[in-house]
Motif scaffolding. Structure first.
Motif, mmCIF file in Angstrom:
data_model
loop_
_atom_site.group_PDB
_atom_site.id
_atom_site.type_symbol
_atom_site.label_atom_id
_atom_site.label_comp_id
_atom_site.label_asym_id
_atom_site.label_seq_id
_atom_site.Cartn_x
_atom_site.Cartn_y
_atom_site.Cartn_z
ATOM 1 N N ARG A 52 0.827 -1.217 0.000
ATOM 2 C CA ARG A 52 0.000 0.000 0.000
ATOM 3 C C ARG A 52 0.852 1.254 0.000
ATOM 4 N NH1 ARG A 52 -4.367 0.937 3.970
ATOM 5 N NH2 ARG A 52 -2.866 0.371 5.550
ATOM 6 N N CYS A 53 2.174 1.127 0.279
ATOM 7 C CA CYS A 53 3.027 2.324 0.327
ATOM 8 C C CYS A 53 3.508 2.728 -1.060
ATOM 9 C CB CYS A 53 4.220 2.112 1.260
ATOM 10 S SG CYS A 53 5.537 1.060 0.604
ATOM 11 N N GLY A 54 3.462 1.800 -2.021
ATOM 12 C CA GLY A 54 3.873 2.096 -3.384
ATOM 13 C C GLY A 54 5.367 1.983 -3.632
ATOM 14 N N SER A 55 6.142 1.570 -2.641
ATOM 15 C CA SER A 55 7.595 1.542 -2.789
ATOM 16 C C SER A 55 8.189 0.138 -2.819
ATOM 17 C CB SER A 55 8.240 2.333 -1.649
ATOM 18 O OG SER A 55 7.862 3.685 -1.742
ATOM 19 N N SER A 56 7.381 -0.890 -2.794
ATOM 20 C CA SER A 56 7.880 -2.264 -2.806
ATOM 21 C C SER A 56 8.615 -2.558 -4.114
ATOM 22 C CB SER A 56 6.717 -3.244 -2.651
ATOM 23 O OG SER A 56 7.165 -4.568 -2.810
ATOM 24 N N ALA A 57 9.674 -3.340 -4.033
ATOM 25 C CA ALA A 57 10.417 -3.763 -5.219
ATOM 26 C C ALA A 57 9.756 -4.964 -5.894
ATOM 27 C CB ALA A 57 11.851 -4.119 -4.834
ATOM 28 N N ILE A 58 8.751 -5.547 -5.244
ATOM 29 C CA ILE A 58 8.088 -6.734 -5.800
ATOM 30 C C ILE A 58 6.582 -6.500 -5.944
ATOM 31 C CG2 ILE A 58 9.840 -8.374 -5.036
ATOM 32 C CD1 ILE A 58 8.002 -9.054 -2.638
ATOM 33 N N LYS A 59 6.199 -5.281 -6.309
ATOM 34 C CA LYS A 59 4.782 -4.947 -6.450
ATOM 35 C C LYS A 59 4.088 -5.929 -7.368
ATOM 36 C CE LYS A 59 5.648 -0.406 -7.104
ATOM 37 N NZ LYS A 59 5.398 0.922 -7.519
ATOM 38 N N PRO A 60 2.873 -6.297 -7.063
ATOM 39 C CA PRO A 60 1.976 -5.681 -6.099
ATOM 40 C C PRO A 60 2.164 -6.181 -4.673
ATOM 41 C CG PRO A 60 0.782 -7.419 -7.223
ATOM 42 C CD PRO A 60 2.172 -7.355 -7.832
ATOM 43 N N TRP A 61 3.123 -7.074 -4.440
ATOM 44 C CA TRP A 61 3.306 -7.665 -3.117
ATOM 45 C C TRP A 61 4.168 -6.779 -2.226
ATOM 46 C CZ3 TRP A 61 -0.490 -10.488 -3.867
ATOM 47 C CH2 TRP A 61 -0.664 -11.224 -5.029
ATOM 48 N N CYS A 62 3.940 -6.863 -0.946
ATOM 49 C CA CYS A 62 4.691 -6.101 0.051
ATOM 50 C C CYS A 62 6.052 -6.758 0.286
ATOM 51 C CB CYS A 62 3.897 -6.061 1.361
ATOM 52 S SG CYS A 62 4.765 -5.275 2.716
ATOM 53 N N ASP A 63 7.112 -5.939 0.359
ATOM 54 C CA ASP A 63 8.435 -6.458 0.692
ATOM 55 C C ASP A 63 8.966 -5.870 1.996
ATOM 56 O OD1 ASP A 63 9.149 -3.875 0.024
ATOM 57 O OD2 ASP A 63 10.536 -4.442 -1.570
ATOM 58 N N GLY A 64 8.109 -5.153 2.733
ATOM 59 C CA GLY A 64 8.506 -4.582 4.019
ATOM 60 C C GLY A 64 9.096 -3.187 3.936
ATOM 61 N N THR A 65 9.184 -2.604 2.737
ATOM 62 C CA THR A 65 9.767 -1.273 2.568
ATOM 63 C C THR A 65 9.056 -0.229 3.414
ATOM 64 O OG1 THR A 65 10.516 -1.812 0.339
ATOM 65 C CG2 THR A 65 10.319 0.524 0.869
ATOM 66 N N HIS A 66 7.766 -0.403 3.671
ATOM 67 C CA HIS A 66 7.009 0.570 4.472
ATOM 68 C C HIS A 66 7.641 0.782 5.844
ATOM 69 C CE1 HIS A 66 5.229 -3.330 5.540
ATOM 70 N NE2 HIS A 66 5.019 -2.796 6.734
ATOM 71 N N LYS A 67 8.274 -0.272 6.392
ATOM 72 C CA LYS A 67 8.920 -0.155 7.703
ATOM 73 C C LYS A 67 10.101 0.813 7.645
ATOM 74 C CE LYS A 67 7.712 -4.881 8.874
ATOM 75 N NZ LYS A 67 8.243 -6.219 9.140
ATOM 76 N N ILE A 68 10.886 0.736 6.581
ATOM 77 C CA ILE A 68 12.029 1.640 6.399
ATOM 78 C C ILE A 68 11.536 3.075 6.214
ATOM 79 C CG2 ILE A 68 13.965 2.223 4.874
ATOM 80 C CD1 ILE A 68 14.109 -0.836 4.257
ATOM 81 N N LEU A 69 10.479 3.238 5.443
ATOM 82 C CA LEU A 69 9.924 4.569 5.207
ATOM 83 C C LEU A 69 9.417 5.186 6.508
ATOM 84 C CD1 LEU A 69 7.951 3.916 1.894
ATOM 85 C CD2 LEU A 69 10.208 4.980 2.149
ATOM 86 N N GLN A 70 8.788 4.370 7.360
ATOM 87 C CA GLN A 70 8.285 4.859 8.645
ATOM 88 C C GLN A 70 9.437 5.272 9.553
ATOM 89 O OE1 GLN A 70 5.921 1.541 9.928
ATOM 90 N NE2 GLN A 70 4.192 2.081 8.621
ATOM 91 N N GLN A 71 10.523 4.502 9.547
ATOM 92 C CA GLN A 71 11.687 4.849 10.371
ATOM 93 C C GLN A 71 12.314 6.161 9.915
ATOM 94 O OE1 GLN A 71 14.244 1.426 10.007
ATOM 95 N NE2 GLN A 71 13.040 0.191 11.412
ATOM 96 N N ARG A 72 12.436 6.351 8.606
ATOM 97 C CA ARG A 72 12.984 7.596 8.052
ATOM 98 C C ARG A 72 12.124 8.777 8.453
ATOM 99 N NH1 ARG A 72 14.328 5.869 1.877
ATOM 100 N NH2 ARG A 72 16.087 4.486 2.348
ATOM 101 N N GLU A 73 10.803 8.590 8.354
ATOM 102 C CA GLU A 73 9.878 9.675 8.699
ATOM 103 C C GLU A 73 10.016 10.064 10.168
ATOM 104 O OE1 GLU A 73 5.108 10.177 8.939
ATOM 105 O OE2 GLU A 73 5.894 9.301 7.083
ATOM 106 N N LYS A 74 10.158 9.079 11.039
ATOM 107 C CA LYS A 74 10.315 9.351 12.472
ATOM 108 C C LYS A 74 11.606 10.127 12.737
ATOM 109 C CE LYS A 74 7.653 5.498 14.263
ATOM 110 N NZ LYS A 74 7.684 4.213 14.985
ATOM 111 N N ARG A 75 12.698 9.756 12.037
ATOM 112 C CA ARG A 75 13.977 10.451 12.226
ATOM 113 C C ARG A 75 13.890 11.896 11.764
ATOM 114 N NH1 ARG A 75 18.059 6.900 9.240
ATOM 115 N NH2 ARG A 75 16.379 5.448 8.988
ATOM 116 N N HIS A 76 13.160 12.144 10.686
ATOM 117 C CA HIS A 76 13.028 13.510 10.174
ATOM 118 C C HIS A 76 12.144 14.370 11.071
ATOM 119 C CE1 HIS A 76 15.230 13.091 6.426
ATOM 120 N NE2 HIS A 76 14.640 11.910 6.255
ATOM 121 N N GLN A 77 11.245 13.743 11.816
ATOM 122 C CA GLN A 77 10.368 14.483 12.715
ATOM 123 C C GLN A 77 11.091 14.900 13.985
ATOM 124 O OE1 GLN A 77 7.005 11.925 13.341
ATOM 125 N NE2 GLN A 77 6.080 12.429 11.374
ATOM 126 N N ASN A 78 12.129 14.195 14.348
ATOM 127 C CA ASN A 78 12.869 14.501 15.615
ATOM 128 C C ASN A 78 13.931 15.524 15.411
ATOM 129 O OD1 ASN A 78 11.361 12.660 17.023
ATOM 130 N ND2 ASN A 78 12.730 10.979 16.565
#
Length: 78
Positions: A52-78
């Motif tokens: 659902r994040c649109g960044s998976s390398a194996i679309k349409p299936w999830c490869d867990g990239t959303h977790k990395i994106l969430q971590q990056r977003e948290k770091r940018h917010q701090n």
């Protein structure tokens, strides 16, 4: 969690579709997923995760990239 059977009758033990907050859409059972290019993909596992994040390398299936994106977003917010 449960669902309603066909015609509103009955109670399903498990829903066929689950939206994971901040993560993929989980499909239980046999489904066909159409990607953004119109290609159809059959599910091959008892539970399949659709990106659902649109960044998976194996679309349409999830490869867990959303977790990395969430971590990056948290770091940018701090």
């Amino acid at each position: 969690m449960g669902g309603v059977g066909v015609g509103g009758e009955g109670h399903l033990e498990h829903p066929d579709v689950i939206l994971c907050p901040g993560g993929p859409l989980l499909l239980r059972g046999d489904h066909v997923v159409q990607d953004e290019e119109g290609t159809e993909h059959r599910t091959t596992r008892p539970v399949s995760a659709v990106c659902r994040c649109g960044s998976s390398a194996i679309k349409p299936w999830c490869d867990g990239t959303h977790k990395i994106l969430q971590q990056r977003e948290k770091r940018h917010q701090n």
